[in-house]
Design an enzyme around this catalytic site. Structure first.
Site, PDB file in Angstrom:
ATOM      1  CE  LYS A 276      -3.839  -0.336   4.915  1.00  0.00           C
ATOM      2  NZ  LYS A 276      -4.992  -0.033   5.319  1.00  0.00           N
TER       3      LYS A 276
ATOM      4  CG  HIS B 276      -2.233  -0.888   1.105  1.00  0.00           C
ATOM      5  ND1 HIS B 276      -2.181  -2.341   1.615  1.00  0.00           N
ATOM      6  CD2 HIS B 276      -3.382  -0.672   0.566  1.00  0.00           C
ATOM      7  CE1 HIS B 276      -3.195  -2.642   1.297  1.00  0.00           C
ATOM      8  NE2 HIS B 276      -4.050  -1.836   0.725  1.00  0.00           N
TER       9      HIS B 276
END
Ligand code: NAD
Length: 267
Positions: free
Chosen positions: A159, A155
């Protein structure tokens, strides 16, 4: 026409959900919420998310706007999400909860509150990922114990939680299909002289880099071959579309806890 409220309206997901809702029949934005000290509070939500003026001001309090909506769509952080779920349960309304990173105690409270609302709670609202949950369970049941299971998720650098809620759910469905307890067989870090891999362990590895929207690989490693199932999200729009679809679906349902497998009729 379903009246929806979006919480986290100025966030990455909130903004895409408001955009996606524009093109869907049967649902309309009735309110928008942000944290009380967010600069978007008091501004027109259209202006905040890059749409024409909508005549709806972003509120700093769910309490203020909840009476206007039948369903709350929430993609924020664990603490405010839980506080908002308590308000939704007290009002007997519906909710689509996409936030990830809840502690086990918070998840237990979500389960306890669900019967007082109609709640879709899913760490990943994309159609492809929800199909992947089903497919990897089927593969695990066929391959049984002969193949090592490793999950890799990647990600963007912003995040906050790790591993992703989706990676945890993938590990859970595979553990369940193999009759294993993820609390005992989940391996989230490896470093140093770790010894040989055990046959039961399910590895979950995390990558954080740049602007990767979301990538999940499940690898079944055998002797002489490996099978990989990969999902790559190209943008947040697939999650946002799934959240709007879940909101339309959940309002007429009986009270209780649902997930995207229910919404997409994959059960
Ligand atoms: P983000 O940080 O861009 O947005 C979160 C927003 O919530 C921010 O604008 C923040 O100000 C707002 N917020 C904080 N406290 C609030 C409060 N009390 N009331 C209202 N708003 C408040 O994050 P994001 O990328 O949009 O992700 C949000 C969450 O959704 C994360 O937990 C992420 O992991 C999850 N997520 C889930 C899916 C899914 O399909 N379920 C997909 C993508 C992201």
């Amino acid at each position: 026409m379903i009246q929806a409220i979006v919480s986290g309206a100025a966030g990455r997901m909130g903004g895409r959900i408001i955009h996606m809702m524009e093109g869907v029949e049967g649902i309309v934005l009735a309110g928008a919420v942000e944290r009380p000290d967010h600069p978007a509070v008091g501004k027109d939500v259209g202006e905040v998310v890059g749409l024409p003026v909508k005549g709806i001001k972003v509120s700093g309090s769910l309490n203020e706007v909840l009476p206007k909506g039948q369903v709350l769509i929430e993609f924020t952080h664990p603490d405010p999400s839980l506080a908002h779920l308590r308000e939704v349960a007290a009002a007997g309304k519906a909710m689509v909860l996409g936030t990830t990173g809840f502690s086990p105690a918070q998840v237990a409270e979500i389960h306890a509150l669900a019967p007082r609302t109609r709640l879709v709670f899913a760490p990943n609202m994309s159609v492809g990922v929800n199909l992947m949950f089903k497919v990897v369970a089927d593969i695990a049941r066929v391959l049984k114990d002969g193949y090592d299971v490793e999950i890799v998720e990647a990600h963007h650098r912003l995040k906050k939680d790790a591993p992703s809620g989706t990676a945890i759910k993938l590990a859970q469905v595979i553990a369940h299909a193999l009759g294993r307890d993820l609390d005992k067989v989940g391996v989230y870090e490896r470093k140093g002289i770790i010894g040989e891999r055990t046959q039961e362990e399910i590895g979950v590895q995390t990558v954080r880099a740049g602007d990767i929207v979301g990538e999940h690989t499940v690898l079944f490693g055998g002797i002489g071959e490996r099978l990989e199932i990969i999902h790559r999200a190209h943008s947040r729009d697939n999650f946002a579309r799934g959240a709007v679809r879940a909101a339309l679906w959940v309002v007429p349902q009986p009270p209780g806890l649902y997930d995207m497998q229910d919404v997409l009729e994959l059960k």
